[in-house]
Scaffold this motif. Structure first.
Motif, short mmCIF file in Angstrom:
data_model
loop_
_atom_site.label_atom_id
_atom_site.label_comp_id
_atom_site.label_asym_id
_atom_site.label_seq_id
_atom_site.Cartn_x
_atom_site.Cartn_y
_atom_site.Cartn_z
N GLY A 193 0.82 -1.21 0.00
CA GLY A 193 0.00 0.00 0.00
C GLY A 193 0.85 1.26 0.00
N ILE A 194 1.97 1.22 0.72
CA ILE A 194 2.84 2.42 0.82
C ILE A 194 3.52 2.72 -0.51
CG2 ILE A 194 4.95 3.32 1.90
CD1 ILE A 194 4.18 1.79 4.43
N PHE A 195 4.02 1.66 -1.16
CA PHE A 195 4.87 1.91 -2.33
C PHE A 195 4.14 1.80 -3.66
CE2 PHE A 195 7.89 0.86 1.04
CZ PHE A 195 8.72 1.98 0.95
N ALA A 196 2.88 1.31 -3.62
CA ALA A 196 2.18 1.13 -4.89
C ALA A 196 1.94 2.47 -5.57
CB ALA A 196 0.85 0.43 -4.65
N ARG A 197 2.29 2.58 -6.83
CA ARG A 197 2.04 3.80 -7.58
C ARG A 197 1.00 3.53 -8.67
NH1 ARG A 197 3.15 5.10 -3.86
NH2 ARG A 197 4.90 6.21 -2.97
N SER A 198 0.79 2.27 -8.99
CA SER A 198 -0.20 1.95 -10.02
C SER A 198 -1.59 1.91 -9.38
CB SER A 198 0.12 0.58 -10.64
OG SER A 198 -1.06 -0.14 -10.87
N MET A 199 -2.54 2.49 -10.06
CA MET A 199 -3.92 2.54 -9.56
C MET A 199 -4.45 1.14 -9.30
SD MET A 199 -6.43 4.35 -8.72
CE MET A 199 -7.65 5.50 -9.28
N VAL A 200 -4.21 0.19 -10.20
CA VAL A 200 -4.73 -1.17 -10.07
C VAL A 200 -4.20 -1.83 -8.78
CG1 VAL A 200 -4.79 -3.47 -11.13
CG2 VAL A 200 -4.93 -1.42 -12.56
N VAL A 201 -2.87 -1.68 -8.56
CA VAL A 201 -2.26 -2.30 -7.37
C VAL A 201 -2.82 -1.66 -6.10
CG1 VAL A 201 -0.09 -2.75 -6.16
CG2 VAL A 201 -0.17 -2.85 -8.66
N ARG A 202 -3.01 -0.33 -6.16
CA ARG A 202 -3.54 0.35 -4.96
C ARG A 202 -4.94 -0.15 -4.63
NH1 ARG A 202 -1.85 5.39 -6.88
NH2 ARG A 202 -3.98 6.17 -6.79
N VAL A 203 -5.78 -0.29 -5.66
CA VAL A 203 -7.14 -0.79 -5.44
C VAL A 203 -7.09 -2.21 -4.85
CG1 VAL A 203 -9.25 -1.56 -6.60
CG2 VAL A 203 -8.25 0.66 -7.17
N LEU A 204 -6.19 -3.04 -5.39
CA LEU A 204 -6.05 -4.41 -4.87
C LEU A 204 -5.65 -4.40 -3.39
CD1 LEU A 204 -4.34 -6.52 -7.68
CD2 LEU A 204 -6.57 -6.91 -6.58
N CYS A 205 -4.66 -3.52 -3.10
CA CYS A 205 -4.21 -3.44 -1.69
C CYS A 205 -5.37 -3.05 -0.78
CB CYS A 205 -3.08 -2.41 -1.55
SG CYS A 205 -1.52 -3.03 -2.21
N TRP A 206 -6.15 -2.07 -1.21
CA TRP A 206 -7.30 -1.65 -0.39
C TRP A 206 -8.28 -2.80 -0.22
CZ3 TRP A 206 -7.76 1.88 3.01
CH2 TRP A 206 -7.08 3.10 2.90
N LEU A 207 -8.49 -3.56 -1.30
CA LEU A 207 -9.44 -4.68 -1.22
C LEU A 207 -8.99 -5.68 -0.16
CD1 LEU A 207 -10.50 -5.49 -4.90
CD2 LEU A 207 -11.92 -4.67 -3.00
N PHE A 208 -7.67 -5.96 -0.13
CA PHE A 208 -7.17 -6.93 0.85
C PHE A 208 -7.10 -6.34 2.26
CE2 PHE A 208 -5.30 -8.98 -3.00
CZ PHE A 208 -5.99 -10.17 -2.88
#
Ligand SMILES: [Zn+2]
Length: 768
Positions: free
Chosen positions: A17-32
């Motif tokens: 969550g801290i290092f994700a810069r891609s929107m897709v990865v950030r959404v995934l992190c939030w989902l988890f």
């Protein structure tokens, strides 16, 4: 999923969550990150006390739950803002979450100097002063994290105790659930008993209301958390915490001691208001009994205030001993009853109110005769009604004056419209009656002729039961047995119960030491979490077994459907584990072995007593453990049940007639860590329902008391059978008033047994 894997996953999500810069990865992190966040919020909302988490466990849990969302939040901030400018805002976020994490974890420690950061005195006191046998010291760098610890050293075997709170500095509200815990490290020998102990003291300071200990630890071990739970009894003025070692030699280290309230008292509803109209003198024993039974709900009022006092009353009690009930009283109760009120009158007052005269008749012999004959002195039930709950038509409710064996009843030909006769004396004179008045009910029976409900007073055992049945808290599950059956007859009763319902399966579990079969009643769904109820491992402690016989029928009838779903559990009931002991009214089995000393736990170490003082501890001595663990036929049968994979929870009933040794639950030393809090919950549930229902005096009590489960305490290093069956599971042993010469106590005994079983299902729901 292993804890390590869970933690790793949560850490990865947070860092992602801290290092994700891609929107897709950030959404995934939030989902988890969201599910653990919601779980954590829910736990906080629940106060974090549903399970007995230590402070540290709670912190780890909160950290795990919030970390991923926290990481994602930082990531969002860093993404939208420059990396350097908004560090301040991040710091604020960290502070916010730190507060959130900290708040549920910091249950207030009631102890001073709990980690021994300063000298033992003045807060810690050497209860056992130092001498040549032992020392009690604070030692620098001996603690868990290099800090100080309290070190108790037995140079010779002795009882060495460090305590806090004798100065009455620790007050806890009665009804609170408290936990004393500490980290312990030991270099002791194997014969030492290391425990924590809590004392609950009365205001005078010399009455111990509870003194539970943690499971005893012995031998050498590294830092381990020890704890003990209890519900603080009523009238507790202050509590004390003890760190102690009994016997053995060597050193034991204590650190990070905590005494904390884990749950505030449950709301205690006010006792129902019962207006008492009587001429009982202030020092009357009966008046004292009624105050104990109805607590501050009992409102004695003068005759001319009766009408006003009755306006908001649950019930009305009329007991005039030496005079007639005044006219104002009769008018007031009549109008109270007409509007739906319930009234209980001593039968002499009732007769007079109805312009008649009660008559005194002899109902039997109560002195100098066997218990069975004494039980015949009373009134014969002729109609099943809530007022006589527990007694079936045809049975005799023991009820007579002592030593005359007399009772006041109504004249044989006494009749009134709307009056039903519920029980009669020998010549069919009405002895218990109920009269419908308007919407309400007036019940009458002789109360004032009876002596107190002491456990051996057969003639007065149910003195107040028709009153509580009528006005406040009636018998729910109790059932009177007119006599004690032989074991063979009891098995027939079990078969009859099973035949009466397709939901109950009768089974023979195996032979006992005298060759008779050990029998069970089985309900529920095979393979689901198994609840195992049993009684009379000590054959002379038999009455709760009759309660378990009732339990099977009640379960099958769906009477416990509010607390247990038979589709989700399996139930095995062995009412009498020790048939020969039961038949012979003997504690041990046919080989003279105390079955509840046959368990494997600490069997080698256990040393009983030579009760017949013939020089050796052997068969038929009080607590002879046998020649090896689990070798007696009954214990082998027990083992086969204890080894069932799906066994979940056990309840073992025992009994005696000592007020200090019954009304008591004992916990196995081998059960899961949260067994104590669940047992305490069982106690709270059962007592809330039993409150105000049964009144009884036993030795050494000087006055009658409500019959409740008064204490839950940790069992010691004893080879109880339940230490096998409840190992890493749940369970407890309960001592009730039992072992009577005959069956006269069975309404109370079976009622309480069934309430405790009901509470067990509620406090130990089938879970993971
Ligand atoms: Zn026992």
């Amino acid at each position: 999923m292993s804890p390590a894997l869970v933690v790793t996953t949560l850490v990865v999500i947070g860092i992602g969550g801290i290092f994700a810069r891609s929107m897709v990865v950030r959404v995934l992190c939030w989902l988890f990150a969201t599910p653990p966040l919601l779980a954590g919020c829910f736990a906080l909302w629940q106060g974090g006390i549903a399970e007995p988490f230590s402070e540290k466990q709670m912190f780890v849990f909160c950290a795990g739950a919030f970390w991923p969302a926290f990481g994602c939040l930082i990531g969002q901030i860093l993404t939208y803002r420059s990396r350097t400018v908004h560090l301040g805002r991040s710091a604020l976020t960290v502070a916010f979450f730190s507060c959130l994490l900290g708040s549920p974890c910091s249950a207030d420690n009631l102890l001073s100097n709990p980690a021994f950061e300063s000298a033992l005195a003045p807060h810690w006191e050497k209860r056992t002063p130092e001498d040549e046998t032992h020392t009690l010291r604070r030692v620098e760098h001996a603690g868990r994290n290099g800090s100080a610890a309290a070190v108790l050293e037995n140079i010779q075997p002795s009882y060495t105790r460090l305590r806090q709170g004798a100065d009455r500095s620790i007050a806890v509200e009665p009804g609170s659930l408290i936990e004393l815990s500490a980290w312990v490290r030991s270099e002791m020998t194997d014969d030492a008993d290391i425990t924590l102990q809590v004392y609950c003291m009365d205001a005078a300071g010399d009455g111990i209301l509870a003194q539970p200990r943690s499971p005893a630890m012995s031998g050498a071990f590294d830092w381990t958390r020890a704890n003990v739970w209890l519900a603080v009894p009523e009238e507790t003025a202050y509590v004390m915490a003890y760190l102690q070692v009994q016997e053995g030699t060597g050193k034991v280290y204590f650190d990070d001691v905590e005494l904390a309230v884990r749950q505030k008292p449950l709301p205690r509803p006010p006792a129902p208001k019962v207006v008492l109209l009587s001429d009982l003198p202030d020092d009357s024993r009966c008046l004292a009994d009624l105050k104990t039974l109805f607590e501050d709900g009992l409102i004695p009022v003068a005759a001319d205030e009766a009408a006003t006092a009755l306006a908001d009353a649950r019930g009305c009690l009329v007991l005039y001993e030496d005079q007639e009930a005044p006219k104002a009283v009769c008018d007031a109760i009549e109008s109270f009853a007409r509007s739906g009120g319930r009234v209980f009158m001593d039968i002499r007052n009732f007769a007079q109110w109805q312009a008649a005269q009660a008559v005194q008749v002899k109902v039997g012999t109560v002195k100098g005769v066997p218990a069975e004959t004494q039980m015949e002195a009373g009134v014969r039930i002729v109609s099943a009604a809530p007022v006589t709950a527990g007694f079936a038509p045809g049975q005799i409710m023991p009820r007579a004056s002592f030593p005359e064996g007399n009772l006041w009843v109504l004249p044989k030909d006494f009749k009134r419209p709307g009056m039903e006769v519920l029980a009669v004396a020998a010549q069919d004179e009405p002895g218990i009656v109920q009269l419908e008045v308007g919407e309400g009910l007036v019940v009458a029976a002789d109360v004032l002729s009876l002596r107190e409900p002491y456990c051996r007073n057969i003639d007065a055992y149910y003195k107040y039961t028709p009153i509580t049945n009528t006005l406040t808290n009636p018998v729910q599950f109790g059932r009177y047995f007119a006599r004690k059956f032989t074991y063979a007859e009891f098995v027939d009763q079990m078969k009859a119960v099973a035949d009466a319902s397709p939901k109950i399966r009768f089974a023979e579990e195996g032979p006992a030491s005298d060759g008779q079969p050990i029998c069970s009643l089985n309900l529920g769904t095979a393979g689901k979490p198994l609840y195992f109820f049993y009684a009379a491992a000590h054959g002379s402690e038999w009455e709760p077994g009759y309660g378990l016989l009732c339990l099977a029928g009640l379960l099958a009838e769906g009477r416990f459907a509010d607390v247990v779903d038979l589709g989700q559990v399996e139930v095995k009931i062995v009412p009498l584990l020790n048939p020969s002991g039961y038949d012979a009214r003997r504690r041990q089995n046919a080989n003279g072995v105390d079955l509840n000393r046959q368990g494997e736990f600490e069997w080698e170490r256990f040393q009983g007593r030579d009760s017949n003082e013939n020089g050796t501890w052997e068969a038929f001595d009080y607590d002879w453990k046998g020649t090896a663990p689990l070798t007696e036929p009954e214990a082998k049968v027990y083992r086969s049940i204890a080894e069932r994979e799906n066994l979940y929870c056990v309840l073992d009933f025992h009994g005696n007639t000592s007020a200090t040794s019954n009304k008591l639950a004992v916990l196995p030393a081998t059960a899961r860590a949260d067994n104590g809090i669940r047992a305490t919950r069982l106690q709270q549930i059962a007592n809330a329902r039993l409150r105000g229902r049964h009144l009884l005096r036993q030795e050494p009590e000087e006055i009658c008391k409500q019959y409740l489960l008064e204490r839950v305490q940790q069992g010691g290093r004893t080879p109880f059978l339940m230490n096998n069956s409840a190992k890493n599971r749940y369970g407890l042993l309960i001592e009730l008033t039992a072992g009577y010469p005959s069956s006269y106590g069975t309404v109370l005994q079976t009622d309480v047994t069934c309430e405790l079983c009901r509470a067990l299902f509620e406090a130990y729901p089938p879970g993971e």
